[in-house]
Write an enzyme that holds these catalytic residues in place. Structure first.
Site, short mmCIF file in Angstrom:
data_model
loop_
_atom_site.label_atom_id
_atom_site.label_comp_id
_atom_site.label_asym_id
_atom_site.label_seq_id
_atom_site.Cartn_x
_atom_site.Cartn_y
_atom_site.Cartn_z
N GLY A 192 45.57 31.72 72.34
CA GLY A 192 44.61 31.63 73.44
C GLY A 192 43.96 32.99 73.61
N CYS A 247 50.98 33.37 68.48
CA CYS A 247 50.06 34.37 69.03
C CYS A 247 50.18 34.46 70.55
CB CYS A 247 48.64 34.05 68.57
SG CYS A 247 47.56 35.47 68.78
N TYR A 248 49.17 34.03 71.31
CA TYR A 248 49.30 34.05 72.77
C TYR A 248 50.55 33.27 73.18
CZ TYR A 248 48.45 33.05 77.70
OH TYR A 248 48.58 32.94 79.06
N HIS A 271 49.30 33.76 62.73
CA HIS A 271 48.90 32.35 62.75
C HIS A 271 49.36 31.61 61.49
CE1 HIS A 271 46.29 32.40 66.31
NE2 HIS A 271 46.14 33.68 66.01
N GLU A 316 49.14 28.56 60.94
CA GLU A 316 48.31 27.38 60.69
C GLU A 316 47.08 27.69 59.84
OE1 GLU A 316 48.58 29.09 63.39
OE2 GLU A 316 46.81 29.09 64.67
N ASP A 345 30.58 9.83 58.56
CA ASP A 345 31.17 9.69 59.89
C ASP A 345 30.79 8.37 60.55
OD1 ASP A 345 31.84 12.21 59.18
OD2 ASP A 345 30.45 13.21 60.52
N SER A 346 29.50 8.07 60.58
CA SER A 346 29.13 6.83 61.26
C SER A 346 29.61 5.61 60.45
CB SER A 346 27.62 6.77 61.53
OG SER A 346 26.90 6.80 60.33
N LYS A 367 36.80 16.42 58.62
CA LYS A 367 36.03 15.62 57.67
C LYS A 367 36.90 14.94 56.61
CE LYS A 367 31.73 14.70 56.55
NZ LYS A 367 30.70 14.50 57.57
#
Ligand code: XMP
Length: 530
Positions: A74, A101-102, A188, A190, A246-247, A386
């Site tokens: 954060g 982290c935070y 991090h 991730e 996406d659609s 995606k």
């Protein structure tokens, strides 16, 4: 966020029988990588749920039977008056916690340690990490690279904690209280720059929390279909289908949930690629029997674009005209309850970027019809990245041609025709672009390029054909290699492929006398030319 399968959400009976899958709570303190953490956990086939730190109480956390909790990063400092703090009780639930982290600093602070502002020891970017030990670092070498991004640091350990890793500037790069199952990392895990980030998350999720891998994309599909079946019962749902990934995936998912109550409106604006409109119609209407209205609005769009050369103006016109066409079609349909959109997670971050400069306006993110009222907007993919959306599409039976297709801008060929857009130019570009894409694909050069297309420049040059002088357009070929489209390298396509493409285009497409290859990366150039 991705919700649980309906069976787990409702009564808890499935849960009490032990049938519910293991899940991790990602407690959100406002960092930029929060969704990424959830995604990494999902990649390890464990379900992850993100909740704002203020949106769930310790009692609710305990009741929900999470196997582990991750405190995210954060932007705040834990010592600030209004910094986001969860209840210290969260650390006493006997559920393993990993602070990042935070989140690491908060864990230390809430446990009685001290967090200070680093005078000379803030770290940003790749940093060498030295591991001393601990369960979180099992099977990880003593020295590796981690990704740091912090100003504050843990300057005094809380009681009962030990140091598990350090960097040159950060003595408490990783700490833990293994008896209480509390773990904290300043870096991090991730982000992919942290060499053993996945291993660290694995050690936490499987080694420490004891999760079993059981979550898959089809769990997401079952959960979403179940949810929307319930939520949208007897409602009519309208979706603007562009034929993009996406659609298309949103359409497939919602069709499974509400069947014929889904109506898709597909607007052919005259700026689509060769045969694209037919592909969309044949797939959705023909193959899947989805209610699809194809609107042939080419002339309308092209007449609005006549004489317009400024790229942002083109985008605006197309965005606005699209909304008008869509509204008109919706009106003809009578009462519609729900508007569905194929928004995905990167759209959410991009459109939420408050004051950052607009490089290009992506019309498909912002514009909404204002003349029709809906009870609600649903966005079934808004928590997915995606590649996850593509996977959902494949699971749902969407042909690879559509599920794996490369990005195509909402304003279509209008931003690939430099200067004024006319039907003649759009037809020339369509033919040339189809040849380029066909050659790259059939010659297997598409593995290195994530997006490739042709651009019709506004420059005419002299050529010679037979004995005659020609004076035709210059066509540019663009191919880029990229992970995220935020930065991109120009792709080193083999010369033979380029040669063949150039020869075919100049021979087969009337109106083009020269072909050039764009060798600019992003930055400084963007992927599209406009
Ligand atoms: P740029 O040109 O900004 O492109 O480097 C990055 C990615 O975004 C796509 N792009 C768009 N997509 N509407 C879209 O939906 C747009 O207006 C638009 N402009 C660019 C581009 O194709 C590339 O994949």
């Amino acid at each position: 966020m991705i919700r649980l399968p309906v069976s787990c959400q409702t009564t808890g009976t499935a849960e009490s029988k032990g049938e519910c899958m293991d899940k991790i709570l990602v407690l959100d303190f406002g960092g930029q990588y929060n969704q990424l953490i959830a995604r990494r956990v999902r990649e390890l086939s464990v379900y992850a749920e993100i909740k704002a730190y203020s949106a769930i109480s310790p009692g609710e956390i305990a009741k929900a039977k999470y196997k582990g909790i991750i405190f995210t990063g954060g932007p705040d400092s834990v010592n600030e008056k209004n910094a986001p703090h969860c209840s210290p009780e969260v650390l006493n639930l006997e559920i393993p916690v990993l602070g990042i982290c935070y989140g690491a600093q908060l864990m230390a602070y809430l446990s009685g340690g001290t967090v200070s502002e680093a005078e000379n020891s803030s770290e940003y970017g790749k940093t060498e990490l030295t591991v001393k030990g601990g369960k979180l670092f099992e099977n990880i070498p003593q020295s590796s690279i981690c990704w740091m991004s912090h100003t504050d640091y843990i300057s005094m350990l809380p009681e009962g904690f030990e140091i598990n890793a350090e960097t040159e500037k950060c003595p408490c790069a990783a700490i833990s209280n293994q008896v209480r199952n509390l773990y904290a990392v300043q870096f991090h895990p991730e982000v992919t720059h942290t060499e053993y980030g996945t291993m660290i998350l694995k050690n936490f999720i499987f080694g420490i929390c004891g999760c079993k891998a059981g979550w898959k994309m089809d769990s997401f599909i079952d959960a979403s279909v179940g949810k929307y079946k319930e939520k949208l019962r007897d409602k009519r749902v309208l979706l603007a289908l562009s034929g993009g990934v996406d659609s298309s995936v949103a359409a497939m998912l919602l069709h499974r949930a509400v069947g014929d109550n889904l109506v898709c409106v597909f607007v052919d604006n005259g700026l689509l690629r060769k045969d694209e409109a037919d592909l969309v119609e044949n797939t959705f209407k023909g193959k899947f029997g989805i209610n699809l209205i194809r609107v042939n609005a080419s002339e309308r769009f092209l007449s609005k674009l006549a004489g317009v050369t400024e790229p942002e103006k083109k985008r605006r016109i197309i965005g606005e005209e699209f909304i008008r066409v869509f509204e008109e079609e919706a009106k003809k349909l009578g009462r519609i309850n729900i508007l569905a959109q194929g928004t995905i997670y990167p759209d959410v971050i991009e459109s939420g970027r408050g004051d950052s400069a607009t490089i290009k306006s992506h019309h498909n993110v912002g514009g909404l019809p204002d003349k029709i009222s809906f009870e609600e907007i649903v966005e079934p993919l808004r928590d997915l990245f995606k590649d996850e959306v593509r996977q959902v599409g494949i699971f749902l039976g969407l042909p690879e041609e559509l599920a794996l297709r490369q990005p195509f801008p909402g304003p279509g060929l209008a931003v690939r025709i430099i200067g004024e857009v006319t039907k003649e130019k759009a037809d020339i570009l369509r033919e040339a672009d189809a040849i380029f894409r066909e050659e790259v694909k059939t010659r297997n050069a598409d593995k290195s390029a994530n997006q490739y297309f042709a651009v019709l420049t506004d420059t005419r040059t002299v050529g010679v054909m037979g004995d005659a002088r020609t004076y035709g357009y210059t066509l540019a070929l663009r191919a880029v290699t990229t992970d995220d489209f935020m930065t991109a390298e120009w792709t080193r396509l083999p010369y033979e492929v380029l040669e063949r493409v150039s020869s075919r285009i100049t021979n087969e497409v009337k109106g083009i006398s020269r072909v050039v290859y764009d060798i600019t990366s992003k930055p400084p150039a963007t992927v599209e030319w406009e």
